[in-house]
Design a protein around this motif. Sequence first.
Motif, short mmCIF file in Angstrom:
data_model
loop_
_atom_site.label_atom_id
_atom_site.label_comp_id
_atom_site.label_asym_id
_atom_site.label_seq_id
_atom_site.Cartn_x
_atom_site.Cartn_y
_atom_site.Cartn_z
N LYS A 53 0.83 -1.21 0.00
CA LYS A 53 0.00 0.00 0.00
C LYS A 53 0.86 1.26 0.00
O LYS A 53 0.51 2.29 -0.60
CB LYS A 53 -0.92 -0.02 1.22
CG LYS A 53 -1.94 1.11 1.24
CD LYS A 53 -2.87 0.96 2.44
CE LYS A 53 -3.90 2.10 2.46
NZ LYS A 53 -4.81 2.00 3.61
N ALA A 54 2.02 1.19 0.67
CA ALA A 54 2.88 2.37 0.78
C ALA A 54 3.80 2.56 -0.43
O ALA A 54 4.31 3.66 -0.66
CB ALA A 54 3.74 2.26 2.04
N LEU A 55 4.00 1.48 -1.22
CA LEU A 55 4.97 1.55 -2.32
C LEU A 55 4.64 2.61 -3.39
O LEU A 55 5.54 3.33 -3.83
CB LEU A 55 5.13 0.19 -2.98
CG LEU A 55 6.18 -0.72 -2.34
CD1 LEU A 55 6.13 -2.12 -2.94
CD2 LEU A 55 7.58 -0.13 -2.53
N PRO A 56 3.38 2.76 -3.85
CA PRO A 56 3.12 3.80 -4.86
C PRO A 56 3.53 5.20 -4.41
O PRO A 56 4.09 5.97 -5.19
CB PRO A 56 1.60 3.69 -5.09
CG PRO A 56 1.29 2.27 -4.78
CD PRO A 56 2.19 1.92 -3.63
N GLY A 57 3.24 5.51 -3.14
CA GLY A 57 3.65 6.82 -2.63
C GLY A 57 5.15 6.98 -2.59
O GLY A 57 5.70 8.05 -2.93
N ARG A 58 5.85 5.92 -2.21
CA ARG A 58 7.32 5.96 -2.17
C ARG A 58 7.90 6.14 -3.57
O ARG A 58 8.82 6.91 -3.79
CB ARG A 58 7.86 4.68 -1.53
CG ARG A 58 9.38 4.52 -1.62
CD ARG A 58 9.88 3.40 -0.74
NE ARG A 58 11.26 3.08 -1.03
CZ ARG A 58 12.31 3.83 -0.69
NH1 ARG A 58 12.11 4.97 -0.06
NH2 ARG A 58 13.54 3.46 -0.99
N ILE A 59 7.31 5.41 -4.54
CA ILE A 59 7.79 5.51 -5.92
C ILE A 59 7.58 6.92 -6.46
O ILE A 59 8.45 7.48 -7.13
CB ILE A 59 7.10 4.46 -6.81
CG1 ILE A 59 7.63 3.05 -6.46
CG2 ILE A 59 7.31 4.74 -8.29
CD1 ILE A 59 6.90 1.92 -7.13
N GLU A 60 6.42 7.50 -6.15
CA GLU A 60 6.15 8.86 -6.61
C GLU A 60 7.17 9.85 -6.05
O GLU A 60 7.65 10.75 -6.75
CB GLU A 60 4.74 9.28 -6.23
CG GLU A 60 3.66 8.61 -7.08
CD GLU A 60 2.26 9.04 -6.67
OE1 GLU A 60 2.15 9.86 -5.74
OE2 GLU A 60 1.30 8.56 -7.28
N LYS A 61 7.51 9.69 -4.77
CA LYS A 61 8.50 10.59 -4.16
C LYS A 61 9.88 10.41 -4.81
O LYS A 61 10.58 11.39 -5.07
CB LYS A 61 8.60 10.30 -2.65
CG LYS A 61 7.41 10.81 -1.85
CD LYS A 61 7.57 10.49 -0.37
CE LYS A 61 6.36 10.96 0.42
NZ LYS A 61 6.46 10.62 1.87
N LEU A 62 10.26 9.15 -5.04
CA LEU A 62 11.55 8.90 -5.67
C LEU A 62 11.60 9.45 -7.10
O LEU A 62 12.61 10.01 -7.53
CB LEU A 62 11.84 7.39 -5.70
CG LEU A 62 12.20 6.76 -4.35
CD1 LEU A 62 12.18 5.24 -4.44
CD2 LEU A 62 13.57 7.25 -3.87
N GLU A 63 10.49 9.32 -7.83
CA GLU A 63 10.45 9.85 -9.20
C GLU A 63 10.55 11.38 -9.19
O GLU A 63 11.20 11.97 -10.06
CB GLU A 63 9.18 9.40 -9.91
CG GLU A 63 9.21 7.94 -10.32
CD GLU A 63 7.92 7.50 -10.99
OE1 GLU A 63 6.87 8.11 -10.68
OE2 GLU A 63 7.96 6.57 -11.80
N ALA A 64 9.86 12.00 -8.21
CA ALA A 64 9.95 13.47 -8.10
C ALA A 64 11.37 13.90 -7.77
O ALA A 64 11.89 14.88 -8.33
CB ALA A 64 8.98 13.96 -7.03
N GLN A 65 12.02 13.14 -6.87
CA GLN A 65 13.41 13.45 -6.53
C GLN A 65 14.33 13.24 -7.72
O GLN A 65 15.24 14.04 -7.98
CB GLN A 65 13.84 12.55 -5.37
CG GLN A 65 15.20 12.90 -4.78
CD GLN A 65 15.50 12.07 -3.54
OE1 GLN A 65 14.73 11.22 -3.14
NE2 GLN A 65 16.62 12.34 -2.90
N GLN A 66 14.09 12.16 -8.50
CA GLN A 66 14.88 11.89 -9.70
C GLN A 66 14.73 13.03 -10.71
O GLN A 66 15.71 13.51 -11.30
CB GLN A 66 14.42 10.57 -10.31
CG GLN A 66 15.18 10.18 -11.58
CD GLN A 66 14.50 9.01 -12.29
OE1 GLN A 66 13.27 8.96 -12.35
NE2 GLN A 66 15.30 8.10 -12.83
N ALA A 67 13.48 13.49 -10.91
CA ALA A 67 13.23 14.58 -11.86
C ALA A 67 13.91 15.87 -11.41
O ALA A 67 14.48 16.61 -12.22
CB ALA A 67 11.72 14.80 -12.01
N GLU A 68 13.87 16.13 -10.10
CA GLU A 68 14.50 17.35 -9.57
C GLU A 68 16.02 17.33 -9.77
O GLU A 68 16.62 18.32 -10.19
CB GLU A 68 14.17 17.48 -8.08
CG GLU A 68 14.72 18.74 -7.43
CD GLU A 68 14.42 18.81 -5.94
OE1 GLU A 68 15.09 19.56 -5.23
OE2 GLU A 68 13.49 18.09 -5.49
#
Length: 646
Positions: A586-601
């Motif tokens: 359940k927590a993985l999608p939120g974690r992936i979104e944060k990592l993708e945002a960090q990657q994009a930044e």
Amino acid sequence: MPLLQLQSASLAFGHVPLLDQVDFVLEDKERVCLIGRNGTGKSTLLNVLVGNQQLDAGKVWLEAGTRIAKLAQEVPASADATLYETVTAGLGNLSSLLAEFHRLSHAAGDADSLKALDRVQSQIDQLDGWDVSARVEAVLDQLHLPADARMSECSGGIRRRAMLGQALISQPDVLVLDEPTNHLDIESIAALETAIAGYRGSVVFVTHDRQFIDGLATRIVELDRGMLRSYPGNYAAYQARKARELAAEEDAAKKFDQHLAEEEVWIRQGIKARRTRNEGRVRRLEALREERRARRDRQGQVRMQVDQGNASGKIVLEVEQISFGYDATPIVKGFSTTLLRGDRVGLIGPNGSGKSTLLKLMIGDLKPDAGEVTLGTQLKLAYFDQERMQLDPERSVRDNLAPGTDQIQVGDRQQHVISYLRDFLFAPERVRSPVKTLSGGERNRLLLAKLFAQPANFLVLDEPTNDLDVETLELLEELLAEFSGTLLLVSHDRAFLDRTVTQVLVMEGEGKVGEYVGGYSDWLRQRSVAPVADARRSQSGGRPQSKTDAAADKPARADKLEKPEKPEKKASETPKLTQEERKELKALPGRIEKLEAQQAELTQQMSAPDFYQQAQSEMQPVLDKLAETEAALAAAYNRWEELEAR
């Protein structure tokens, strides 16, 4: 502090001045990119700066004690020299001793070798050469160069990096680079860019690679019609200011020509006007005429268009399970794909990985060892080969284009050969020159002229950007953007790929060809989530991707967070999720979104024009953080896939 200056510099070859009373100043730690049309004299100017070319007038001033090193446009491929010997050649007299010590220390330790090693070691001691030896090792490590490999056995990219190491090892204050990215693959260009970004001195370089310019240049200097114009900032800033300057120049020229025409009308008036004319006005008219004769108009732009003829069938080509290799080396293994009308596909990969071979397999020029290639219907193919084999070097420009005639059929109209070639910037006197006398850029323009004169709904271009100047590159981009047919393109120009293709095929080694949505930059972002695609392929029994598989892969490739299809499994095959695993899922999608945002930044931060102008100590934390984020993102995707599959 200025390290180098040109003062009122003039230089002409024949009647055309390459430098016309120009001034130039290079400050300490500046990185200046010199740009201009092919043939304007950029390489000549670099030779002036390093003292290999004398001026007709003016002078070159160099700060006392300033050392200059130059990386030449052409890279030698000596059969005897190792990369260690090539790099140490930049040290002068000490180089032979260090090279000899390196050879003896890696040889068999017999008595004679040990005596020779002791003798060489003593000589290096006397010259305090051990600090220099450590510097050689550091340069080899920084440029990822295998010390004992021979130049003749290495790729063009490695040889060019070795020559850069030779220039860097002498620790010059000014590094001069003439087309350092020429014929390099993307990996080599990126390694070269990183090495130059970490260099502490001043750099003057010539390149047509716009991403390379944006990554390194602190200032752009344009050589245009014998004049030097300076533009602080990146390439985008140069383009905006240059457009304003050209508009103002064109407006001023129109006003001047209108005034001259009015004065010419006045001087030709009847007898009454001549009796009363003002002699001062006559003298001013003569001055205007002289000024107009001396004015050097800007060279015209290439005018390219493709006769697209009739549309091809919906399916352009189908590749089914093809394999091909040389001896025991696989180039392609079990590769399948389908190109549809309007697809725009780029091929990327290291030099020698087989991009041109795959391209030839796809269009039927090579027969695969296994599998089948089926070409579609109503295809009219135009093929640009990087070796330019379609041009006869002994024949003239005109005879290569239209042998035995002065007319050429372009689409539904006939055009004079000289008029058509003028659209590709060939002057009338150049039309009769043999192709072997043309520069690389001119040969590329001639081959493009030859291809675009024939109807084509399928363009296959193998390294069309080599040797083209930036303006011609941008015009070719515009033409390809408007082309409604199918495009298959091999290029190492990252910006060109991003602007022209919507899908890339990547040579990933051991015969594997990866397929990715988007251009070069999109592929870079998608590499971190490639394990998801691999997991899906393993679920399908390891078979190559079909169109259905590609559609299933879309969440990973498009870098989107969509729920994957859950495969049907019996309850007995895998254990059910525990309560902790359900929470984790359940927590993985939120974690992936944060990592993708960090990657994009982080990616955006690295894309800033001044990122690579920082010290290595300031850049490295960002690079390390991006690698850490991408690894975490890949692990999160794998874990998500594993839990969802239960």
